[in-house]
Design an enzyme around this catalytic site. Structure first.
Site, PDB file in Angstrom:
ATOM      1  N   ASP A   1     -47.354 -39.745 -57.437  1.00  0.00           N
ATOM      2  CA  ASP A   1     -46.764 -39.011 -58.555  1.00  0.00           C
ATOM      3  C   ASP A   1     -47.347 -37.606 -58.647  1.00  0.00           C
ATOM      4  OD1 ASP A   1     -45.533 -41.368 -58.985  1.00  0.00           O
ATOM      5  OD2 ASP A   1     -46.352 -41.720 -60.998  1.00  0.00           O
ATOM      6  N   ALA A   2     -48.649 -37.506 -58.368  1.00  0.00           N
ATOM      7  CA  ALA A   2     -49.318 -36.209 -58.473  1.00  0.00           C
ATOM      8  C   ALA A   2     -48.744 -35.215 -57.461  1.00  0.00           C
ATOM      9  CB  ALA A   2     -50.817 -36.370 -58.251  1.00  0.00           C
TER      10      ALA A   2
ATOM     11  N   TYR B   1     -45.774 -35.359 -56.180  1.00  0.00           N
ATOM     12  CA  TYR B   1     -44.428 -35.047 -56.635  1.00  0.00           C
ATOM     13  C   TYR B   1     -44.494 -33.943 -57.689  1.00  0.00           C
ATOM     14  CZ  TYR B   1     -39.704 -35.640 -58.473  1.00  0.00           C
ATOM     15  OH  TYR B   1     -38.414 -35.415 -58.880  1.00  0.00           O
ATOM     16  N   ASP B   2     -45.396 -34.121 -58.651  1.00  0.00           N
ATOM     17  CA  ASP B   2     -45.540 -33.128 -59.727  1.00  0.00           C
ATOM     18  C   ASP B   2     -45.870 -31.747 -59.184  1.00  0.00           C
ATOM     19  OD1 ASP B   2     -44.933 -34.904 -61.652  1.00  0.00           O
ATOM     20  OD2 ASP B   2     -47.011 -35.391 -62.181  1.00  0.00           O
TER      21      ASP B   2
ATOM     22  N   LEU C   1     -12.979 -56.615 -68.465  1.00  0.00           N
ATOM     23  CA  LEU C   1     -12.873 -57.816 -67.630  1.00  0.00           C
ATOM     24  C   LEU C   1     -12.424 -59.010 -68.443  1.00  0.00           C
ATOM     25  CD1 LEU C   1     -16.258 -57.528 -65.684  1.00  0.00           C
ATOM     26  CD2 LEU C   1     -13.972 -57.106 -64.774  1.00  0.00           C
TER      27      LEU C   1
ATOM     28  N   GLU D   1     -22.363 -59.935 -58.957  1.00  0.00           N
ATOM     29  CA  GLU D   1     -23.317 -58.923 -59.440  1.00  0.00           C
ATOM     30  C   GLU D   1     -23.817 -59.301 -60.825  1.00  0.00           C
ATOM     31  OE1 GLU D   1     -21.111 -55.257 -59.460  1.00  0.00           O
ATOM     32  OE2 GLU D   1     -20.498 -55.502 -57.378  1.00  0.00           O
TER      33      GLU D   1
ATOM     34  N   LYS E   1     -24.405 -58.888 -64.591  1.00  0.00           N
ATOM     35  CA  LYS E   1     -23.691 -58.117 -65.602  1.00  0.00           C
ATOM     36  C   LYS E   1     -24.717 -57.539 -66.560  1.00  0.00           C
ATOM     37  CE  LYS E   1     -19.888 -58.818 -68.923  1.00  0.00           C
ATOM     38  NZ  LYS E   1     -20.302 -57.780 -69.776  1.00  0.00           N
TER      39      LYS E   1
ATOM     40  N   ASP F   1     -26.415 -55.662 -69.503  1.00  0.00           N
ATOM     41  CA  ASP F   1     -26.010 -55.495 -70.897  1.00  0.00           C
ATOM     42  C   ASP F   1     -26.349 -54.075 -71.358  1.00  0.00           C
ATOM     43  OD1 ASP F   1     -24.960 -56.116 -73.292  1.00  0.00           O
ATOM     44  OD2 ASP F   1     -26.558 -57.472 -73.920  1.00  0.00           O
TER      45      ASP F   1
ATOM     46  N   ARG G   1     -17.270 -44.782 -71.884  1.00  0.00           N
ATOM     47  CA  ARG G   1     -15.997 -45.457 -71.637  1.00  0.00           C
ATOM     48  C   ARG G   1     -14.979 -45.161 -72.729  1.00  0.00           C
ATOM     49  NH1 ARG G   1     -13.878 -50.705 -72.928  1.00  0.00           N
ATOM     50  NH2 ARG G   1     -12.122 -51.063 -71.567  1.00  0.00           N
TER      51      ARG G   1
ATOM     52  N   TYR H   1     -21.938 -49.514 -59.727  1.00  0.00           N
ATOM     53  CA  TYR H   1     -21.335 -50.660 -59.055  1.00  0.00           C
ATOM     54  C   TYR H   1     -19.905 -50.494 -58.585  1.00  0.00           C
ATOM     55  CZ  TYR H   1     -20.313 -51.297 -64.028  1.00  0.00           C
ATOM     56  OH  TYR H   1     -19.957 -51.091 -65.329  1.00  0.00           O
TER      57      TYR H   1
ATOM     58  N   LYS I   1     -16.459 -60.317 -58.096  1.00  0.00           N
ATOM     59  CA  LYS I   1     -15.417 -59.415 -57.606  1.00  0.00           C
ATOM     60  C   LYS I   1     -14.913 -59.890 -56.251  1.00  0.00           C
ATOM     61  CE  LYS I   1     -17.829 -55.702 -59.967  1.00  0.00           C
ATOM     62  NZ  LYS I   1     -18.536 -54.419 -59.921  1.00  0.00           N
TER      63      LYS I   1
ATOM     64  N   LYS J   1     -19.670 -65.374 -68.506  1.00  0.00           N
ATOM     65  CA  LYS J   1     -20.554 -65.072 -69.643  1.00  0.00           C
ATOM     66  C   LYS J   1     -21.515 -66.221 -69.870  1.00  0.00           C
ATOM     67  CE  LYS J   1     -18.854 -62.022 -72.552  1.00  0.00           C
ATOM     68  NZ  LYS J   1     -19.057 -60.699 -72.960  1.00  0.00           N
TER      69      LYS J   1
ATOM     70  N   CYS K   1     -33.347 -73.195-111.808  1.00  0.00           N
ATOM     71  CA  CYS K   1     -33.524 -71.987-111.005  1.00  0.00           C
ATOM     72  C   CYS K   1     -34.999 -71.785-110.689  1.00  0.00           C
ATOM     73  CB  CYS K   1     -32.961 -70.787-111.775  1.00  0.00           C
ATOM     74  SG  CYS K   1     -33.362 -69.218-110.995  1.00  0.00           S
TER      75      CYS K   1
ATOM     76  N   CYS L   1     -36.170 -68.452-112.771  1.00  0.00           N
ATOM     77  CA  CYS L   1     -36.255 -68.350-114.232  1.00  0.00           C
ATOM     78  C   CYS L   1     -36.303 -69.695-114.937  1.00  0.00           C
ATOM     79  CB  CYS L   1     -35.103 -67.512-114.778  1.00  0.00           C
ATOM     80  SG  CYS L   1     -33.519 -68.376-114.729  1.00  0.00           S
TER      81      CYS L   1
ATOM     82  N   CYS M   1     -27.406 -70.367-110.790  1.00  0.00           N
ATOM     83  CA  CYS M   1     -28.327 -70.332-111.925  1.00  0.00           C
ATOM     84  C   CYS M   1     -27.522 -69.962-113.174  1.00  0.00           C
ATOM     85  CB  CYS M   1     -29.396 -69.287-111.653  1.00  0.00           C
ATOM     86  SG  CYS M   1     -30.297 -68.786-113.115  1.00  0.00           S
TER      87      CYS M   1
ATOM     88  N   CYS N   1     -32.021 -64.195-115.883  1.00  0.00           N
ATOM     89  CA  CYS N   1     -32.802 -64.556-114.694  1.00  0.00           C
ATOM     90  C   CYS N   1     -33.264 -63.290-113.983  1.00  0.00           C
ATOM     91  CB  CYS N   1     -31.959 -65.404-113.756  1.00  0.00           C
ATOM     92  SG  CYS N   1     -32.784 -65.777-112.206  1.00  0.00           S
TER      93      CYS N   1
HETATM   94  S1  IVH Z   1     -17.199 -54.258 -63.149  1.00  0.00           S
HETATM   95  C1  IVH Z   1     -12.613 -53.441 -64.480  1.00  0.00           C
HETATM   96  N1  IVH Z   1     -19.706 -54.772 -62.708  1.00  0.00           N
HETATM   97  O1  IVH Z   1     -19.431 -55.426 -68.224  1.00  0.00           O
HETATM   98  C2  IVH Z   1     -13.977 -53.665 -65.041  1.00  0.00           C
HETATM   99  N2  IVH Z   1     -19.043 -54.421 -64.964  1.00  0.00           N
HETATM  100  O2  IVH Z   1     -17.155 -56.922 -69.649  1.00  0.00           O
HETATM  101  C3  IVH Z   1     -15.008 -53.270 -64.059  1.00  0.00           C
HETATM  102  N3  IVH Z   1     -20.873 -54.519 -66.569  1.00  0.00           N
HETATM  103  O3  IVH Z   1     -17.404 -52.806 -69.347  1.00  0.00           O
HETATM  104  C4  IVH Z   1     -16.352 -53.631 -64.526  1.00  0.00           C
HETATM  105  N4  IVH Z   1     -22.472 -54.886 -65.110  1.00  0.00           N
HETATM  106  O4  IVH Z   1     -19.841 -52.335 -69.003  1.00  0.00           O
HETATM  107  C5  IVH Z   1     -18.786 -54.509 -63.632  1.00  0.00           C
HETATM  108  N5  IVH Z   1     -21.907 -55.187 -62.108  1.00  0.00           N
HETATM  109  C6  IVH Z   1     -20.982 -54.925 -63.050  1.00  0.00           C
HETATM  110  C7  IVH Z   1     -21.314 -54.820 -64.436  1.00  0.00           C
HETATM  111  C8  IVH Z   1     -20.301 -54.575 -65.343  1.00  0.00           C
HETATM  112  C9  IVH Z   1     -22.188 -54.721 -66.388  1.00  0.00           C
HETATM  113  C10 IVH Z   1     -20.235 -54.328 -67.885  1.00  0.00           C
HETATM  114  C11 IVH Z   1     -19.333 -53.128 -67.961  1.00  0.00           C
HETATM  115  C12 IVH Z   1     -18.002 -53.642 -68.391  1.00  0.00           C
HETATM  116  C13 IVH Z   1     -18.328 -54.977 -68.947  1.00  0.00           C
HETATM  117  C14 IVH Z   1     -17.138 -55.883 -68.756  1.00  0.00           C
END
Ligand code: IVH
Length: 676
Positions: free
Chosen positions: A34-35, A37-38, A84, A114, A116, A118, A137, A225, A292, A316, A410, A413, A428, A433
């Site tokens: 890191d140093a 790089y800095d 999705l 992949e 997903k 959050d 989005r 992705y 996918k 999910k 109650c 009270c 009550c 109260c």
């Molecule tokens: S593909 C046509 N890949 O999940 C939709 N989505 O419920 C293409 N998300 O709005 C999305 N990881 O925000 C895709 N590896 C991943 C993802 C991913 C998280 C989220 C994304 C999307 C939501 C769909």
């Protein structure tokens, strides 16, 4: 250093820094410390300071720029950002696989699975390999232009490696690691700021900062992705999702290393099961797996449903359930006297936060679930926030558990309690109260009601303890001498509170009626009643028929108003409020023609820069719009200020139209002009 030489060195340094960024963020294999790089970075900063004419927007030093002047601009996506469809179990996944086979007419399809993440979707645009735009989005068609904030994220390259020519659109997810989220909240707690509910909200709040310096100070991360669009696609584009991921990585965009190629749906299912169990070991939060179809050609052939591509699906994870113990069951008394049982739990972490209580709703709920004090229970978060008890783990009872009995008086009270036939709630009956009074005063002073600034829970407790207020009218009899004697007050705060009380006397009738806290009379109903009768006295003396004649007022509301009006102590309160000089009539002449925003429902979230939230609500109301506090499918617009809460994501999920502050102001402006 002469100009030419400086230019050469600057270019060298930028290339080197970009390379080390790539090693560090994308490959996770740094070559230098890191140093070191800095040192390179500082050398570049110094050279650019001497030769400002050589600074370009994609220089590694240009991550933190200036704030946009007027909020975020709305931009139309070149390609719609779809969402999705969901799968919730193995069966749904097999069904998805069969559908794909049917649609493509080919044999066993290959998939990419992949994690997903959050977080929040972002769309990045590169022109000949140089970052030119980042957007949220939004509703999938239009998003907000947040380039300045996206640039502050170290994992987002400002210049791609082996620059692909033409215009390139990439989809990815911005998120915050659990550790960074925890540290951010610790800092916020220490400085008395509001805490973020979860890493996703923290990421959203950070990304939607008007000042990129604030975003830069938050440690955001990103995974990419999908290649949404590429001008050069036809000539040299990838044939599969798996190749697309490799390509993204070569370009220097961070991809998730845990993505997996799956030769069959069986492998997909195994992957989903594996991560359902292991997901809590990851340093970031995931809420499922995205599956996918590997072939991009077949993806294109299978097309789209209304909102989602047929070739992808989100598996999910079920809401996390954890076991804990009911230490005790206590009763809280609300404004209307309702006694609500609450379970005090042994603190546990569920879905990213620590939980130590859960609502048990009422007596019937406790009986149906068979909950006893001391019981081992499974809990989960309902709708992401309020924890609920799923069931008692009866097999682990010890025999020492105790039955819970709803108190007959109650707990605050001592008055007797009453359960109305056909209702689950026990109330009550006490007319004085303290728990009810406290809740009533809080409600009376709240922003949506009389909006008495500075009159919060702590001050109300104090005023009650000292015996200074025993109903809302007493507030208006407080004197400077009363207040200055209290430990929390100084000259300034005493004067401020008195001024706020004075101001609140002007509160228009709809809000005063709401402030009385009549059961079933929420802000919206109060407004309807006030606008119909135009005087508090007429409302409180109206017959049942007259009340029922008001649109949207049914028997429950009408009876509740009458019950309120009959009670002696309420009549007294009303007289005392009249004596203080509150606004008992609605005199503002309202026109007959419908207001321009009639029928529209607005929700506000986050902090607005140009006005307070109540001012914004007032403006909307004047134009005929309704404002509510939570987002649903019926919401017409969500207005988003700085650091929005979870409403923002909810609106995104439901596809509710989102307005930035600038857009909101414009809408107000245009609507007002149209009525002039
Ligand atoms: S593909 C046509 N890949 O999940 C939709 N989505 O419920 C293409 N998300 O709005 C999305 N990881 O925000 C895709 N590896 C991943 C993802 C991913 C998280 C989220 C994304 C999307 C939501 C769909």
């Amino acid at each position: 250093m002469p100009g030419e030489e400086a230019k050469k060195r600057i270019e060298e340094l930028r290339n080197e820094l970009n390379y080390h960024n790539y090693r560090y963020y994308v490959l996770d294999q740094p070559e230098i410390s890191d140093a070191e790089y800095d040192r390179l970075y500082q050398e570049l900063v110094a050279l650019e300071e001497k030769h400002p004419e050589l600074i370009t927007a994609d220089s590694p030093t240009q991550r933190v720029g200036a704030a946009p002047a007027a909020g975020f601009q709305s931009v139309e996506h070149r390609v719609p950002l779809l969402s999705l469809n969901n799968a919730f179990n193995e069966q749904d996944l097999r069904e998805f696989d069969r559908r794909i086979q049917r649609l493509t007419g080919e044999g066993q399809p290959e998939y990419v699975a992949e994690l997903k993440i959050d977080g929040l979707t972002v769309a990045l645009t590169y022109q000949d390999g140089v970052f030119v735009q980042g957007a949220t989005r939004g509703d999938g068609i239009r998003g907000e232009e947040i380039s300045a904030n996206i640039k502050t994220i170290r994992t987002v390259p400002l210049r791609l490696r082996r620059a692909p020519s033409g215009l390139l659109l990439i989809r990815g997810e911005v998120f915050m690691q659990k550790q960074d989220f925890a540290e951010l909240n610790q800092e916020r707690e220490a400085s008395g700021e509001l805490l973020f509910a979860n890493p996703r909200n923290a990421a959203a709040g950070s990304l939607r900062q008007l000042d990129p310096k604030v975003t830069a100070a938050r440690r955001l991360d990103a995974f990419f992705y999908d290649i949404l669009w590429w001008e050069e696609n036809e000539r040299e584009g990838p044939a599969t999702q798996w190749e697309a991921l490799q390509l993204l990585k070569e370009w220097g965009l961070k991809t998730n290393p845990l993505s997996q190629f799956c030769a069959s749906i069986e492998e997909v299912i195994a992957f989903c099961q594996q991560w359902q169990e292991k997901r809590f070991t990851l340093p970031y939060e995931i809420d499922g797996i995205v599956i996918k179809l590997n072939s991009l050609l077949l993806q294109a052939q299978t097309g789209f449903t209304a909102k989602a591509p047929r070739a992808k699906i989100a598996f999910k994870f079920p809401a996390e359930e954890v076991e804990t113990k009911v230490r005790d069951i206590i009763i809280s008394v609300g404004r209307t006297g309702a006694l609500t049982p609450l379970a005090l739990l042994e603190p546990v972490r569920v879905a990213g936060s620590t939980v130590s209580r859960a609502t048990l709703h009422n007596e019937d709920f406790i009986r149906e679930k068979g909950i006893r004090i001391g019981d081992p229970v499974l809990i989960r978060k309902a709708g992401d926030v309020i924890p609920e008890v799923v069931r008692v783990v009866t097999e682990r009872r010890t025999g020492k558990e105790r039955e819970f009995v709803m108190p007959e008086s109650c707990p605050v009270c001592g008055s007797s309690v009453y359960r109305e036939p056909g209702e689950a709630v026990v109330r009550c009956q006490g007319s004085s109260c303290p728990a009810q009074l406290r809740e009533l005063l809080l409600h009376f002073a709240s922003r949506e009601a009389m909006n008495i600034e500075g009159l919060g829970p702590a001050i109300i407790n104090l005023l009650m303890e000292k015996g200074l207020v025993s109903d809302p009218a007493d507030l208006y009899r407080l004197t400077y001498e009363n207040l200055i004697e209290l430990e929390r007050f100084g000259d300034k705060s005493a004067r401020n509170l008195l001024a706020a009380l004075e101001r609140s006397k002007e509160t228009p009738l709809p809000r005063l009626l709401y402030a009385l806290g009549i059961r079933h009379v929420g802000a919206e109903v109060a407004r309807k009643l006030a606008e119909h009768f135009r005087s508090l006295d007429r409302i409180l003396t109206a017959t049942l028929e007259e009340l029922l004649a008001v649109p949207e007022v049914g028997a429950t509301i009408a009876e509740s108003v009458q019950r309120y009006a009959r009670e002696e102590r309420n009549r007294k309160l009303v007289e005392r409020l009249r004596a203080v000089g509150l606004n008992f009539t609605l005199d503002e002449v309202e026109e007959d023609r419908p207001l321009p925003l009639a029928g529209e429902t607005f929700v506000l979230t986050g902090t607005l820069e140009s006005m307070t939230r109540s001012a914004a609500e007032e403006e909307l109301r004047k134009l005929g719009a309704k404002t509510t506090s939570s987002v649903s499918r019926k919401t017409s617009y969500l207005v988003v200020g700085a650091e929005p809460g979870s409403k923002y994501q909810k609106a995104l999920d439901l596809g509710v139209k989102i307005l930035s502050e600038a857009e909101f102001l414009q809408l107000l402006e245009e609507t007002k002009r149209s009525t002039d």
